[in-house]
Design a protein around this motif. Structure first.
Motif, PDB file in Angstrom:
ATOM      1  N   GLU A 215     -13.634 -11.168-164.918  1.00 19.16           N
ATOM      2  CA  GLU A 215     -12.834 -10.160-164.219  1.00 19.16           C
ATOM      3  C   GLU A 215     -11.336 -10.411-164.429  1.00 19.16           C
ATOM      4  OE1 GLU A 215     -13.611  -7.439-162.608  1.00 19.16           O
ATOM      5  OE2 GLU A 215     -15.760  -7.682-162.977  1.00 19.16           O
ATOM      6  N   ASP A 216     -10.943 -11.680-164.355  1.00 20.17           N
ATOM      7  CA  ASP A 216      -9.529 -12.017-164.589  1.00 20.17           C
ATOM      8  C   ASP A 216      -9.119 -11.640-166.009  1.00 20.17           C
ATOM      9  OD1 ASP A 216      -9.289 -13.024-162.039  1.00 20.17           O
ATOM     10  OD2 ASP A 216      -9.733 -15.093-162.636  1.00 20.17           O
ATOM     11  N   GLN A 217     -10.004 -11.904-166.962  1.00 17.63           N
ATOM     12  CA  GLN A 217      -9.695 -11.586-168.345  1.00 17.63           C
ATOM     13  C   GLN A 217      -9.604 -10.074-168.551  1.00 17.63           C
ATOM     14  OE1 GLN A 217     -12.467 -13.359-171.125  1.00 17.63           O
ATOM     15  NE2 GLN A 217     -10.781 -14.070-172.400  1.00 17.63           N
ATOM     16  N   ALA A 218     -10.524  -9.341-167.942  1.00 15.61           N
ATOM     17  CA  ALA A 218     -10.497  -7.877-168.057  1.00 15.61           C
ATOM     18  C   ALA A 218      -9.219  -7.310-167.445  1.00 15.61           C
ATOM     19  CB  ALA A 218     -11.721  -7.281-167.385  1.00 15.61           C
ATOM     20  N   THR A 219      -8.816  -7.843-166.301  1.00 18.16           N
ATOM     21  CA  THR A 219      -7.577  -7.393-165.660  1.00 18.16           C
ATOM     22  C   THR A 219      -6.370  -7.667-166.543  1.00 18.16           C
ATOM     23  OG1 THR A 219      -8.517  -7.794-163.455  1.00 18.16           O
ATOM     24  CG2 THR A 219      -6.108  -7.651-163.631  1.00 18.16           C
ATOM     25  N   TYR A 220      -6.356  -8.832-167.150  1.00 16.37           N
ATOM     26  CA  TYR A 220      -5.238  -9.216-168.022  1.00 16.37           C
ATOM     27  C   TYR A 220      -5.132  -8.279-169.216  1.00 16.37           C
ATOM     28  CZ  TYR A 220      -2.882 -11.883-171.704  1.00 16.37           C
ATOM     29  OH  TYR A 220      -2.076 -12.271-172.739  1.00 16.37           O
ATOM     30  N   PHE A 221      -6.252  -8.034-169.893  1.00 19.20           N
ATOM     31  CA  PHE A 221      -6.204  -7.164-171.071  1.00 19.20           C
ATOM     32  C   PHE A 221      -5.903  -5.717-170.687  1.00 19.20           C
ATOM     33  CE2 PHE A 221      -8.831 -10.578-173.099  1.00 19.20           C
ATOM     34  CZ  PHE A 221      -7.897 -10.902-174.074  1.00 19.20           C
ATOM     35  N   ALA A 222      -6.371  -5.288-169.517  1.00 16.67           N
ATOM     36  CA  ALA A 222      -6.052  -3.931-169.069  1.00 16.67           C
ATOM     37  C   ALA A 222      -4.554  -3.793-168.817  1.00 16.67           C
ATOM     38  CB  ALA A 222      -6.842  -3.603-167.800  1.00 16.67           C
ATOM     39  N   GLN A 223      -3.947  -4.820-168.221  1.00 19.00           N
ATOM     40  CA  GLN A 223      -2.502  -4.797-168.008  1.00 19.00           C
ATOM     41  C   GLN A 223      -1.754  -4.741-169.345  1.00 19.00           C
ATOM     42  OE1 GLN A 223      -2.064  -8.387-165.627  1.00 19.00           O
ATOM     43  NE2 GLN A 223      -1.579  -7.176-163.819  1.00 19.00           N
ATOM     44  N   CYS A 224      -2.196  -5.575-170.290  1.00 17.87           N
ATOM     45  CA  CYS A 224      -1.540  -5.584-171.598  1.00 17.87           C
ATOM     46  C   CYS A 224      -1.655  -4.223-172.265  1.00 17.87           C
ATOM     47  CB  CYS A 224      -2.161  -6.666-172.489  1.00 17.87           C
ATOM     48  SG  CYS A 224      -1.847  -8.360-171.937  1.00 17.87           S
ATOM     49  N   TYR A 225      -2.839  -3.630-172.181  1.00 18.63           N
ATOM     50  CA  TYR A 225      -3.041  -2.314-172.784  1.00 18.63           C
ATOM     51  C   TYR A 225      -2.108  -1.275-172.154  1.00 18.63           C
ATOM     52  CZ  TYR A 225      -5.224   2.193-173.714  1.00 18.63           C
ATOM     53  OH  TYR A 225      -5.446   3.489-174.055  1.00 18.63           O
ATOM     54  N   GLN A 226      -2.014  -1.293-170.839  1.00 21.84           N
ATOM     55  CA  GLN A 226      -1.167  -0.317-170.155  1.00 21.84           C
ATOM     56  C   GLN A 226       0.301  -0.516-170.503  1.00 21.84           C
ATOM     57  OE1 GLN A 226      -2.328   2.337-168.289  1.00 21.84           O
ATOM     58  NE2 GLN A 226      -0.185   2.932-168.587  1.00 21.84           N
ATOM     59  N   TYR A 227       0.728  -1.780-170.587  1.00 24.61           N
ATOM     60  CA  TYR A 227       2.113  -2.053-170.948  1.00 24.61           C
ATOM     61  C   TYR A 227       2.425  -1.520-172.349  1.00 24.61           C
ATOM     62  CZ  TYR A 227       2.243  -5.246-166.945  1.00 24.61           C
ATOM     63  OH  TYR A 227       2.189  -5.792-165.694  1.00 24.61           O
ATOM     64  N   MET A 228       1.484  -1.689-173.276  1.00 25.61           N
ATOM     65  CA  MET A 228       1.721  -1.223-174.637  1.00 25.61           C
ATOM     66  C   MET A 228       1.691   0.308-174.720  1.00 25.61           C
ATOM     67  SD  MET A 228       2.486  -3.914-176.107  1.00 25.61           S
ATOM     68  CE  MET A 228       2.811  -3.070-177.654  1.00 25.61           C
ATOM     69  N   VAL A 229       0.823   0.936-173.926  1.00 29.25           N
ATOM     70  CA  VAL A 229       0.812   2.400-173.880  1.00 29.25           C
ATOM     71  C   VAL A 229       2.144   2.910-173.350  1.00 29.25           C
ATOM     72  CG1 VAL A 229      -0.224   4.396-172.746  1.00 29.25           C
ATOM     73  CG2 VAL A 229      -1.693   2.628-173.708  1.00 29.25           C
ATOM     74  N   ASP A 230       2.649   2.277-172.286  1.00 30.31           N
ATOM     75  CA  ASP A 230       3.951   2.675-171.740  1.00 30.31           C
ATOM     76  C   ASP A 230       5.061   2.482-172.771  1.00 30.31           C
ATOM     77  OD1 ASP A 230       2.634   3.217-169.402  1.00 30.31           O
ATOM     78  OD2 ASP A 230       3.197   1.349-168.401  1.00 30.31           O
ATOM     79  N   LEU A 231       4.989   1.368-173.500  1.00 26.95           N
ATOM     80  CA  LEU A 231       6.002   1.113-174.521  1.00 26.95           C
ATOM     81  C   LEU A 231       5.925   2.165-175.617  1.00 26.95           C
ATOM     82  CD1 LEU A 231       8.191  -0.634-175.842  1.00 26.95           C
ATOM     83  CD2 LEU A 231       6.342  -1.993-176.871  1.00 26.95           C
ATOM     84  N   GLN A 232       4.740   2.523-176.025  1.00 30.05           N
ATOM     85  CA  GLN A 232       4.576   3.550-177.050  1.00 30.05           C
ATOM     86  C   GLN A 232       5.187   4.871-176.601  1.00 30.05           C
ATOM     87  OE1 GLN A 232       0.528   4.517-177.878  1.00 30.05           O
ATOM     88  NE2 GLN A 232       0.988   5.744-179.681  1.00 30.05           N
ATOM     89  N   LYS A 233       4.979   5.220-175.340  1.00 21.04           N
ATOM     90  CA  LYS A 233       5.549   6.466-174.829  1.00 21.04           C
ATOM     91  C   LYS A 233       7.068   6.396-174.810  1.00 21.04           C
ATOM     92  CE  LYS A 233       1.573   7.607-171.887  1.00 21.04           C
ATOM     93  NZ  LYS A 233       1.107   7.801-170.496  1.00 21.04           N
TER      94      LYS A 233
END
Length: 384
Positions: A229-247
């Motif tokens: 669960e901790d790992q999934a949360t971490y990767f989800a955060q990273c994904y969201q940060y990169m999506v925001d950066l792309q935008k």
């Protein structure tokens, strides 16, 4: 220092006697009390649990902290019972360097603005990594260490005592066999009964501890779920940060770096969504030539005859295929058209594509039957 010479001599004698007894057992010259099959299975399961727990613990530590010097430092702080100093993550350090570079190059320049945006995202990624390491250490590594340093040490201690009780029992059996006189036999039988009682009592204690390995597995299972669960949360955060950066970068001023849809596709692949391995990526914006025609590195398409209007709008009905030819392409995955100028795609369908002078190199004109419109390059695999 006061030494007990008699105790030292007695311990040395016992050690020598048991060494001889072990040797005779290996050579088949002495009787050895065998444990029952269930007990042996418990011992084997406990040893396997200990060995695999150590391997998983060490490899998880490597995953969370790849730097061996940092791991040694943390180990020393832990053994000295001192607080481990806070360490800057690689992402935070990279973000700091990017921000400082932007200030040096000029924060208002296109490169400086992009450095600041990317640097801030790197810092957020570093903070997320720090939180992941901390939570994983508490929820996963600590329970594994507690087992190895607590329960397993207790089990090992009781197993050593059981081994000594077995050796005592076998020694009593050997003395009984060698006894000739009735008096000696009586004494040997009494010692044997005492030794058998102590062995049985210690075997029961050890058995209960070994059966507790099942509870250890249940506890480690719960910790494993928390780690996932901790790992999934971490990767989800990273994904969201990169999506925001792309935008952010996609809305940048002219001349600022633009990210392509390939970034999104790679992230979606990392989340388990299936895509074919072969795809056409975009050329980095910084490497694009200043001419308005599509670069050769992007697509070897033939020149089109219908240019894009100066205002950038596209009327699909006015677009004509180039006289010199078109290309076939396969859609890598679904694409939903944003407006009437774009062509919606279904994964794996075949379409005809071509380019127009002055057109954004990240896009192509696609045709399917009597429908046509713009399609993103990164959603396509060129076939001819």
């Amino acid at each position: 220092m006061d030494f007990n010479v008699k105790k030292l001599a007695s311990d040395a004698g016992v050690f020598f006697t048991r060494a001889v007894q072990f040797t005779e057992e290996k050579l088949g010259q002495a009787e050895k009390t065998e444990l029952d099959a269930h007990f042996e299975n418990l011992l084997s399961r406990a040893d396997s649990t200990k060995n695999w727990t150590e391997k998983i613990l060490r490899q998880t530590e490597v995953l969370l902290q790849p730097n061996p010097s940092a791991r040694v430092e943390e180990f020393l702080y832990e053994k000295l019972d001192r607080k481990i100093p806070s360490r800057v993550t690689n992402g935070e350090l990279l973000g700091q360097y990017m921000t400082e570079a932007a200030n040096d190059f000029g924060p208002s320049s296109p490169y400086g603005q992009t450095l600041i945006k990317v640097g801030e995202t790197q810092k957020r990624l570093g903070v997320a990594e720090r939180d992941f390491i901390h939570s994983s250490s508490i929820n996963f590594l600590t329970p594994l260490r507690n087992f190895l340093e607590g329960d397993w040490r207790t089990i090992s201690k009781e197993r050593r005592i059981l081994q000594n009780r077995r050796l005592d029992l076998d020694a009593c059996k050997a003395r009984l066999k060698k006894a000739k006189a009735a008096e000696a036999k009586a004494a040997a039988e009494h010692e044997l009964r005492v030794a058998q009682t102590e062995f049985d009592r210690q075997a029961e204690v050890t058995r209960l501890l070994l059966e507790g390995i099942s509870s250890t597995h249940v506890n480690h299972l719960r910790c494993l779920h928390e780690f996932a669960e901790d790992q999934a949360t971490y990767f989800a955060q990273c994904y969201q940060y990169m999506v925001d950066l792309q935008k952010q970068l996609g809305r940048g001023e002219p001349g600022e770096l633009l990210l392509s849809g390939a970034v999104e596709k790679k992230w979606r692949c990392s989340r388990g969504e299936a895509f074919p391995a072969t795809f056409v990526g975009n050329v980095d914006a910084a490497s694009l030539p200043l001419s308005t025609s599509p670069p050769a590195a992007t697509l070897p398409l033939l020149q089109a005859v219908s240019p894009i209007p100066a205002d950038g709008t596209l009327n699909p009905a006015d677009v004509k295929p180039p006289a010199s030819g078109t290309r076939k392409a396969r859609a890598l995955y679904d694409y939903e058209a944003a407006d009437s100028s774009e062509l919606a795609l279904m994964a794996d369908e075949l379409i005809t594509v071509y380019s127009l002078p002055g057109m954004d190199p990240d896009w192509l004109i696609g045709e399917r039957g009597n429908k046509k419109g713009k399609v993103p390059v990164t959603y396509l695999e060129l076939l001819s």
